[in-house]
Design a protein around this motif. Structure first.
Motif, PDB file in Angstrom:
ATOM      1  N   UNK A 198      22.121  20.797   2.664  1.00  0.00           N
ATOM      2  CA  UNK A 198      21.787  22.218   2.825  1.00  0.00           C
ATOM      3  C   UNK A 198      22.910  23.045   2.222  1.00  0.00           C
ATOM      4  N   UNK A 199      22.567  23.889   1.260  1.00  0.00           N
ATOM      5  CA  UNK A 199      23.559  24.750   0.599  1.00  0.00           C
ATOM      6  C   UNK A 199      22.974  26.153   0.478  1.00  0.00           C
ATOM      7  N   UNK A 200      23.670  27.108   1.074  1.00  0.00           N
ATOM      8  CA  UNK A 200      23.243  28.503   1.015  1.00  0.00           C
ATOM      9  C   UNK A 200      24.391  29.360   0.496  1.00  0.00           C
ATOM     10  N   UNK A 201      24.046  30.362  -0.305  1.00  0.00           N
ATOM     11  CA  UNK A 201      25.017  31.325  -0.790  1.00  0.00           C
ATOM     12  C   UNK A 201      24.472  32.720  -0.550  1.00  0.00           C
ATOM     13  N   UNK A 202      25.315  33.603  -0.063  1.00  0.00           N
ATOM     14  CA  UNK A 202      24.983  35.021   0.058  1.00  0.00           C
ATOM     15  C   UNK A 202      26.075  35.801  -0.643  1.00  0.00           C
ATOM     16  N   UNK A 203      25.672  36.667  -1.583  1.00  0.00           N
ATOM     17  CA  UNK A 203      26.633  37.475  -2.325  1.00  0.00           C
ATOM     18  C   UNK A 203      26.281  38.943  -2.174  1.00  0.00           C
ATOM     19  N   UNK A 216      35.959  51.639  -8.651  1.00  0.00           N
ATOM     20  CA  UNK A 216      36.361  50.790  -7.536  1.00  0.00           C
ATOM     21  C   UNK A 216      35.258  49.799  -7.205  1.00  0.00           C
ATOM     22  N   UNK A 217      35.632  48.638  -6.685  1.00  0.00           N
ATOM     23  CA  UNK A 217      34.634  47.602  -6.414  1.00  0.00           C
ATOM     24  C   UNK A 217      35.034  46.758  -5.215  1.00  0.00           C
ATOM     25  N   UNK A 218      34.020  46.264  -4.512  1.00  0.00           N
ATOM     26  CA  UNK A 218      34.196  45.351  -3.390  1.00  0.00           C
ATOM     27  C   UNK A 218      33.224  44.196  -3.555  1.00  0.00           C
ATOM     28  N   UNK A 219      33.625  43.032  -3.071  1.00  0.00           N
ATOM     29  CA  UNK A 219      32.759  41.862  -3.182  1.00  0.00           C
ATOM     30  C   UNK A 219      32.906  40.980  -1.952  1.00  0.00           C
ATOM     31  N   UNK A 220      31.786  40.445  -1.495  1.00  0.00           N
ATOM     32  CA  UNK A 220      31.782  39.480  -0.391  1.00  0.00           C
ATOM     33  C   UNK A 220      30.884  38.312  -0.762  1.00  0.00           C
ATOM     34  N   UNK A 221      31.295  37.107  -0.350  1.00  0.00           N
ATOM     35  CA  UNK A 221      30.465  35.929  -0.566  1.00  0.00           C
ATOM     36  C   UNK A 221      30.563  35.005   0.648  1.00  0.00           C
ATOM     37  N   UNK A 268      36.386  37.411   0.272  1.00  0.00           N
ATOM     38  CA  UNK A 268      36.414  38.859   0.112  1.00  0.00           C
ATOM     39  C   UNK A 268      37.259  39.210  -1.114  1.00  0.00           C
ATOM     40  N   UNK A 269      36.831  40.225  -1.842  1.00  0.00           N
ATOM     41  CA  UNK A 269      37.599  40.682  -2.991  1.00  0.00           C
ATOM     42  C   UNK A 269      37.418  42.173  -3.185  1.00  0.00           C
TER      43      UNK A 269
END
Length: 323
Positions: free
Chosen positions: A73-78, A95-100, A128-129
């Motif tokens: 089972x492999x899940x990714x949420x971006x 400006x930018x924000x990122x979550x995975x 987080x980025x």
């Protein structure tokens, strides 16, 4: 290059491609005008959920055979957010924000080494980025040019781990009503980057009223077809990266490790614009080309653990908001 920074860079590059001609100095369009394009490269808010079907893997610890098993089972949420801080006619700061989020369930694990522990059967990881990108447009040798400097910090839910920087330049070599050709370089200060210097070559070709080809190397190549008034289908092959920071509770291990995987996802995507919302669905095959764990701050060539994974099918659904 981190994909978030790349997309910010690509958004300004797209504006240059739509300049009036090759000799006048290009201007950066207001952000509100940019995001109202039907399918913009950079979207103010984007969320994607991906399910990867089961696949087998093998691993090497310090180049010696280690574990093998099945990722069942492999899940990714971006999720990403991009917004202007300052926007002028020929320069801008974004400006930018990122979550995975990444979830891995591992079964049937066997080890070639009796002295080392097995890979954990369940893993839930968070990344987080955040950062800022400065873009400036001008002319060089009488042709439109764009320069970009990006700074970014990233980490996990526990702490900030590293900062990264990239400096890029792009020159429009040719632009007609059907063809656009551009070339440039990207310099990276990032131990996990593909290379410290990455050449960029872009070719956009209008094939017919509905069909077009876009190749932005080494990141992606796509064949696009407009379907109806607000739909689009694309056949594409895209270079993508995922990374997370890992921690081990035992004192003999380092404080943190960086897990990074580089993969090629090939398949079909359908997008539909319900302005200001875009929804999309993707499916295809993901092929891992590089997957390693390294002590944080060290180069990927100094990895301690590497993985070899079989190809797997994936299904993604996403939603973007461009107010």
């Amino acid at each position: 290059m981190n994909k978030l920074i790349y997309l910010i860079y690509l958004s300004f590059y797209t504006q240059l491609l739509h300049g009036q001609n090759n000799t006048e100095q290009p201007k950066l369009q207001p952000f509100a005008g940019r995001v109202t394009q039907k399918f913009p490269a950079t979207r103010m808010i984007d969320v994607e959920v991906q399910q990867v079907m089961s696949y087998d893997f093998t691993s090497k610890l310090l180049k010696e055979e280690y574990n093998k098993g099945t990722v069942s089972d492999r899940k990714n949420i971006k999720a990403s957010f991009n917004a202007p801080i300052v926007m002028k006619s020929n320069w801008a700061i974004i400006g930018s924000l990122r979550y995975q989020y990444g979830h891995f369930s591992v079964d049937n694990v066997t080890s070639e080494s009796q002295s080392m522990p097995n890979i954990e059967s369940h893993n839930d990881l968070h990344y987080f980025g955040g950062g800022a990108s400065f873009a400036y447009s001008s002319t060089l040798f009488g042709k439109p040019a764009m320069y970009n400097i990006s700074l970014m910090v990233d980490g996990s839910e526990k702490q900030i781990e590293s900062w990264k920087a990239t400096c890029s330049a792009l020159l429009i070599l040719k632009k007609t009503t059907t063809t656009t050709l551009a070339a440039g370089l990207s310099l990276n200060y990032d131990a996990t980057a593909l290379a410290p210097v990455i050449p960029i070559l872009s070719w956009q070709q209008k094939l017919s009223r509905k069909w077009s080809l876009i190749a932005i190397l080494p990141q992606r190549i796509s064949l696009l077809n407009d379907t109806g008034k607000n739909g689009r289908i694309s056949l594409s092959s895209e270079l993508r990266t995922n990374q997370f920071y890992l921690y081990h509770e035992k004192e003999k291990y380092k404080d943190s490790y960086n897990y990074r995987e580089i993969l090629i996802q090939s398949g079909i995507t359908y997008e539909h614009n319900f302005q200001p919302v875009i929804v999309y669905i993707k499916t295809g095959i993901t092929q891992m080309i590089n997957s390693k764990i390294v002590e944080t701050g060290k180069k990927m060539s100094e990895h301690i653990l590497s993985f070899n994974q079989d190809p797997a099918f994936f299904l993604s659904v996403g939603i973007s908001l461009n107010p």
